[in-house]
Design an enzyme around this catalytic site. Sequence first.
Site, PDB file in Angstrom:
ATOM      1  NE  ARG A  47     -12.015   6.062  12.510  1.00 18.33           N
ATOM      2  CZ  ARG A  47     -13.209   5.476  12.498  1.00 18.33           C
ATOM      3  NH1 ARG A  47     -14.112   5.806  13.394  1.00 18.33           N
ATOM      4  NH2 ARG A  47     -13.502   4.558  11.589  1.00 18.33           N
ATOM      5  CB  ILE A  73     -14.401   1.024  14.468  1.00 18.46           C
ATOM      6  CG1 ILE A  73     -14.512   2.503  14.893  1.00 18.46           C
ATOM      7  CG2 ILE A  73     -13.341   0.871  13.400  1.00 18.46           C
ATOM      8  CD1 ILE A  73     -13.220   3.054  15.484  1.00 18.46           C
ATOM      9  CB  SER A  74     -19.413   3.276  12.497  1.00 15.44           C
ATOM     10  OG  SER A  74     -20.312   2.281  12.922  1.00 15.44           O
ATOM     11  CD  GLN A  75     -18.541   6.515   5.997  1.00 14.13           C
ATOM     12  OE1 GLN A  75     -19.567   5.829   6.003  1.00 14.13           O
ATOM     13  NE2 GLN A  75     -18.246   7.354   5.020  1.00 14.13           N
ATOM     14  N   PRO A  76     -16.147   7.283  10.186  1.00 12.96           N
ATOM     15  CG  PRO A  76     -13.972   8.185  10.222  1.00 12.96           C
ATOM     16  CD  PRO A  76     -14.811   7.130   9.554  1.00 12.96           C
TER      17      PRO A  76
END
Length: 229
Positions: A47, A73-76
């Site tokens: 990531r 970038i979205s939260q995992p």
Amino acid sequence: MLLKRAAGKEKDDDNRAGERRRMVYEQLISRGIENDDVIQSMLEVPRHRFVPKHLQEYAYQDGPLAIGEGQTISQPYIVALMIEALEPAPSDRVLEVGTGSGYAAAVLSRIVSVVYTIERFDSLARGARSLFQSLKYDNIYVRTGDGTKGWPEAAPFDGIIVSAGAPAVPQTLCGQLKPGGRLVAPVGDKRWQELLVVRRALDGGYNVKKLGTVFFVPLVGEEGWHDET
């Protein structure tokens, strides 16, 4: 668990494998993510390579990060939740709307047969394409354009994932689903959306399931918002 594909790795990726494990166990599994393929892929994909260098130390923390052009970038956990809801299978062909830095497409690419991903900002599309090549993720195709129009010549798709908030489910995208196909998209206003799973029934109708409230940047396009403000 066994890796489905070997990814190109650099030493720093191996050095951060422990952070990926903590991310997966503390942020995903503890919140109910169960799909083994999703878990394995997020253990594998580096990531930190998908965020700007000055933010890489925060890559595995529990939150979104800015990637330029007003995008994130979205939260995992949200990445895992959306991909799990897509019910991906190894033979699937999947369309992603909103490439961003390419992280979600990379995670998908370790699970499914091929990923088509569309990004409206050319700078982000070029950056993602270069990174996919560097990591040897050779089953991802990237295009710059209006994602709400889909990718007609590659349709129909087993799954479509929309990584931006839409005012309504884009009907063009629904029309590019195979019977039995799934579309996962955040739908609502520009502040908060409901994460929906839309399944195309064999008779041509659609079934909708709600997963909860989320916040995404606006989906800008012909069947989305006309601006970001």
